[in-house]
Scaffold this motif. Structure first.
Motif, PDB file in Angstrom:
ATOM      1  N   ARG A 164      -3.722   3.125 -29.363  1.00  0.00           N
ATOM      2  CA  ARG A 164      -3.542   2.280 -30.385  1.00  0.00           C
ATOM      3  C   ARG A 164      -4.516   1.004 -30.123  1.00  0.00           C
ATOM      4  N   ARG A 165      -4.655   0.139 -31.191  1.00  0.00           N
ATOM      5  CA  ARG A 165      -4.956  -1.229 -30.896  1.00  0.00           C
ATOM      6  C   ARG A 165      -4.134  -1.981 -30.062  1.00  0.00           C
ATOM      7  N   ASP A 166      -4.892  -3.051 -29.429  1.00  0.00           N
ATOM      8  CA  ASP A 166      -3.888  -3.914 -28.592  1.00  0.00           C
ATOM      9  C   ASP A 166      -4.133  -5.448 -28.829  1.00  0.00           C
ATOM     10  N   GLY A 167      -3.948  -5.658 -30.238  1.00  0.00           N
ATOM     11  CA  GLY A 167      -3.923  -6.999 -30.486  1.00  0.00           C
ATOM     12  C   GLY A 167      -5.283  -7.441 -31.488  1.00  0.00           C
ATOM     13  N   SER A 168      -6.210  -6.655 -31.101  1.00  0.00           N
ATOM     14  CA  SER A 168      -7.554  -6.890 -31.917  1.00  0.00           C
ATOM     15  C   SER A 168      -8.332  -5.574 -31.946  1.00  0.00           C
ATOM     16  N   ASP A 169      -9.295  -5.633 -32.748  1.00  0.00           N
ATOM     17  CA  ASP A 169     -10.439  -4.395 -33.076  1.00  0.00           C
ATOM     18  C   ASP A 169     -11.054  -3.966 -31.525  1.00  0.00           C
ATOM     19  N   ASP A 170     -11.026  -4.870 -30.695  1.00  0.00           N
ATOM     20  CA  ASP A 170     -11.998  -4.714 -29.550  1.00  0.00           C
ATOM     21  C   ASP A 170     -11.119  -4.394 -28.490  1.00  0.00           C
ATOM     22  N   GLN A 171      -9.887  -4.417 -28.638  1.00  0.00           N
ATOM     23  CA  GLN A 171      -8.935  -4.242 -27.560  1.00  0.00           C
ATOM     24  C   GLN A 171      -7.874  -3.116 -27.944  1.00  0.00           C
ATOM     25  N   ALA A 172      -7.703  -2.140 -26.941  1.00  0.00           N
ATOM     26  CA  ALA A 172      -6.791  -0.903 -27.294  1.00  0.00           C
ATOM     27  C   ALA A 172      -6.100  -0.691 -26.018  1.00  0.00           C
ATOM     28  N   VAL A 173      -5.154   0.162 -26.209  1.00  0.00           N
ATOM     29  CA  VAL A 173      -4.224   0.671 -25.029  1.00  0.00           C
ATOM     30  C   VAL A 173      -3.979   2.200 -25.284  1.00  0.00           C
ATOM     31  N   VAL A 174      -4.166   2.839 -24.008  1.00  0.00           N
ATOM     32  CA  VAL A 174      -3.753   4.211 -24.212  1.00  0.00           C
ATOM     33  C   VAL A 174      -2.194   4.408 -23.503  1.00  0.00           C
ATOM     34  N   HIS A 175      -1.587   5.166 -24.311  1.00  0.00           N
ATOM     35  CA  HIS A 175      -0.128   5.510 -23.943  1.00  0.00           C
ATOM     36  C   HIS A 175      -0.061   6.721 -23.181  1.00  0.00           C
ATOM     37  N   LEU A 176       0.146   6.897 -21.947  1.00  0.00           N
ATOM     38  CA  LEU A 176       0.471   8.348 -21.642  1.00  0.00           C
ATOM     39  C   LEU A 176       1.685   8.731 -20.864  1.00  0.00           C
ATOM     40  N   VAL A 177       2.080   9.983 -21.219  1.00  0.00           N
ATOM     41  CA  VAL A 177       3.501  10.497 -20.677  1.00  0.00           C
ATOM     42  C   VAL A 177       2.751  11.654 -19.891  1.00  0.00           C
ATOM     43  N   TRP A 178       3.208  11.648 -18.753  1.00  0.00           N
ATOM     44  CA  TRP A 178       2.857  12.758 -17.689  1.00  0.00           C
ATOM     45  C   TRP A 178       3.890  13.126 -16.686  1.00  0.00           C
ATOM     46  N   ALA A 179       3.487  14.329 -15.990  1.00  0.00           N
ATOM     47  CA  ALA A 179       4.383  14.928 -15.053  1.00  0.00           C
ATOM     48  C   ALA A 179       3.747  15.179 -13.766  1.00  0.00           C
ATOM     49  N   GLY A 180       4.396  14.888 -12.634  1.00  0.00           N
ATOM     50  CA  GLY A 180       3.708  15.128 -11.318  1.00  0.00           C
ATOM     51  C   GLY A 180       4.510  15.374  -9.876  1.00  0.00           C
ATOM     52  N   THR A 181       3.847  15.651  -8.999  1.00  0.00           N
ATOM     53  CA  THR A 181       4.664  15.776  -7.710  1.00  0.00           C
ATOM     54  C   THR A 181       4.224  14.778  -6.690  1.00  0.00           C
ATOM     55  N   ASP A 182       5.245  13.827  -6.383  1.00  0.00           N
ATOM     56  CA  ASP A 182       4.406  13.057  -5.428  1.00  0.00           C
ATOM     57  C   ASP A 182       4.300  13.576  -3.998  1.00  0.00           C
ATOM     58  N   ARG A 183       4.000  12.665  -3.283  1.00  0.00           N
ATOM     59  CA  ARG A 183       3.771  12.913  -1.662  1.00  0.00           C
ATOM     60  C   ARG A 183       4.992  13.400  -0.859  1.00  0.00           C
ATOM     61  N   GLY A 184       5.933  12.940  -1.285  1.00  0.00           N
ATOM     62  CA  GLY A 184       7.298  13.688  -0.852  1.00  0.00           C
ATOM     63  C   GLY A 184       7.900  14.806  -1.339  1.00  0.00           C
ATOM     64  N   GLY A 185       7.122  15.325  -2.389  1.00  0.00           N
ATOM     65  CA  GLY A 185       7.508  16.845  -2.765  1.00  0.00           C
ATOM     66  C   GLY A 185       8.494  16.515  -3.881  1.00  0.00           C
ATOM     67  N   THR A 186       8.676  15.273  -4.761  1.00  0.00           N
ATOM     68  CA  THR A 186       9.492  15.356  -5.666  1.00  0.00           C
ATOM     69  C   THR A 186       8.798  15.201  -7.133  1.00  0.00           C
ATOM     70  N   TYR A 187       9.213  16.486  -8.114  1.00  0.00           N
ATOM     71  CA  TYR A 187       8.695  16.506  -9.093  1.00  0.00           C
ATOM     72  C   TYR A 187       9.487  15.876 -10.303  1.00  0.00           C
ATOM     73  N   THR A 188       8.660  15.094 -11.149  1.00  0.00           N
ATOM     74  CA  THR A 188       9.302  14.160 -12.152  1.00  0.00           C
ATOM     75  C   THR A 188       8.560  14.303 -13.458  1.00  0.00           C
ATOM     76  N   ASP A 189       8.943  14.493 -14.484  1.00  0.00           N
ATOM     77  CA  ASP A 189       8.409  14.453 -15.640  1.00  0.00           C
ATOM     78  C   ASP A 189       8.698  13.491 -16.563  1.00  0.00           C
ATOM     79  N   GLY A 190       8.029  13.150 -17.699  1.00  0.00           N
ATOM     80  CA  GLY A 190       8.287  11.852 -18.657  1.00  0.00           C
ATOM     81  C   GLY A 190       7.868  10.623 -17.925  1.00  0.00           C
ATOM     82  N   ARG A 191       7.068  10.490 -16.828  1.00  0.00           N
ATOM     83  CA  ARG A 191       6.280   9.411 -16.521  1.00  0.00           C
ATOM     84  C   ARG A 191       5.556   8.587 -17.637  1.00  0.00           C
ATOM     85  N   ILE A 192       5.437   7.428 -17.565  1.00  0.00           N
ATOM     86  CA  ILE A 192       4.766   6.595 -18.660  1.00  0.00           C
ATOM     87  C   ILE A 192       3.865   5.800 -18.041  1.00  0.00           C
ATOM     88  N   THR A 193       2.593   5.739 -18.575  1.00  0.00           N
ATOM     89  CA  THR A 193       1.642   4.720 -18.003  1.00  0.00           C
ATOM     90  C   THR A 193       0.866   4.311 -19.024  1.00  0.00           C
TER      91      THR A 193
END
Length: 216
Positions: A164-193
């Motif tokens: 989506r636009r981020d305040g102007s036509d030349d700025q944008a932001v990508v919103h991602l929802v993702w899942a992954g297993t960290d180095r400790g072995g914990t799996y979590t979904d619904g992470r937001i970046t």
């Protein structure tokens, strides 16, 4: 001179008894109040009117309330509140994508959004797993000093993404929802970046290019 006849003692006794009985009856009758119940004035009635359950404001209050503005782009907390519950796996990814698209309608051209979504996916994967960081030196800086990847590649999955636009036509932001297993072995979904991009000069094909903004 004529003398009036003497009153009969019996008549006097009867009269006295009748008057006595009438007095007793009058004393035993209930007294009726002539006062009218007081009615609360209009001001008092309005003071006890229940509040509106949705706003907590008196529904009879005059004048419009303060206007509410909706942000043009969602924040991480806003995204989290709109997402389905955790733990649905791949089957829930489509619902997450539809939720994001419904919550924040598209405001970029189809080509810009397609490009930003693709680059946002690549950049997030490189950041989380370390794969492909060489393409994004402006974002990661010196590869030899880059932070070690925090997530394994095996269970890394992007669940949904919008741009989506981020305040102007030349700025944008990508919103991602993702899942992954960290180095400790914990799996979590619904992470937001959120990844922010700036429009660069047109490429050789005449289309716009987008460059990720460096880490701050």
């Amino acid at each position: 001179m004529t003398t009036p006849p003497a009153r009969s003692p019996r008549l006097l006794l009867v009269t006295t008894m009748v008057l006595t009985m009438a007095g007793v009856v009058l004393l035993t009758l209930p007294h009726q109040s002539n006062t009218v119940p007081e009615t609360p004035p209009p001001a008092a009635a309005s003071a006890v009117r229940p509040s509106s359950p949705s706003t907590g404001e008196d529904p009879a209050a005059s004048g419009p309330g303060p206007s509410k503005t909706t942000p043009t782009t969602p924040t991480g907390s806003a995204i989290a509140s709109a997402l389905p519950p955790h733990g649905e796996g791949v089957a829930g990814d489509r619902a997450i994508q539809q939720t994001l698209e419904a919550a924040w309608p598209a405001d970029l051209s189809a080509e810009d959004e397609r490009q930003l979504r693709a680059e946002g996916r690549e950049l997030l994967r490189a950041d989380a797993t370390g794969i492909g960081r060489a393409k994004w030196l402006v974002f990661f800086g010196d590869p030899d000093q880059a932070i070690a990847p925090a997530f394994a590649t095996a269970r890394f999955r992007i669940q949904a993404v919008i741009a989506r636009r981020d305040g102007s036509d030349d700025q944008a932001v990508v919103h991602l929802v993702w899942a992954g297993t960290d180095r400790g072995g914990t799996y979590t979904d619904g992470r937001i970046t959120d990844l922010h991009f700036t429009r660069a000069t047109a490429n050789k094909d005449g289309g716009a290019t987008w460059t990720p903004q460096p880490r701050t």
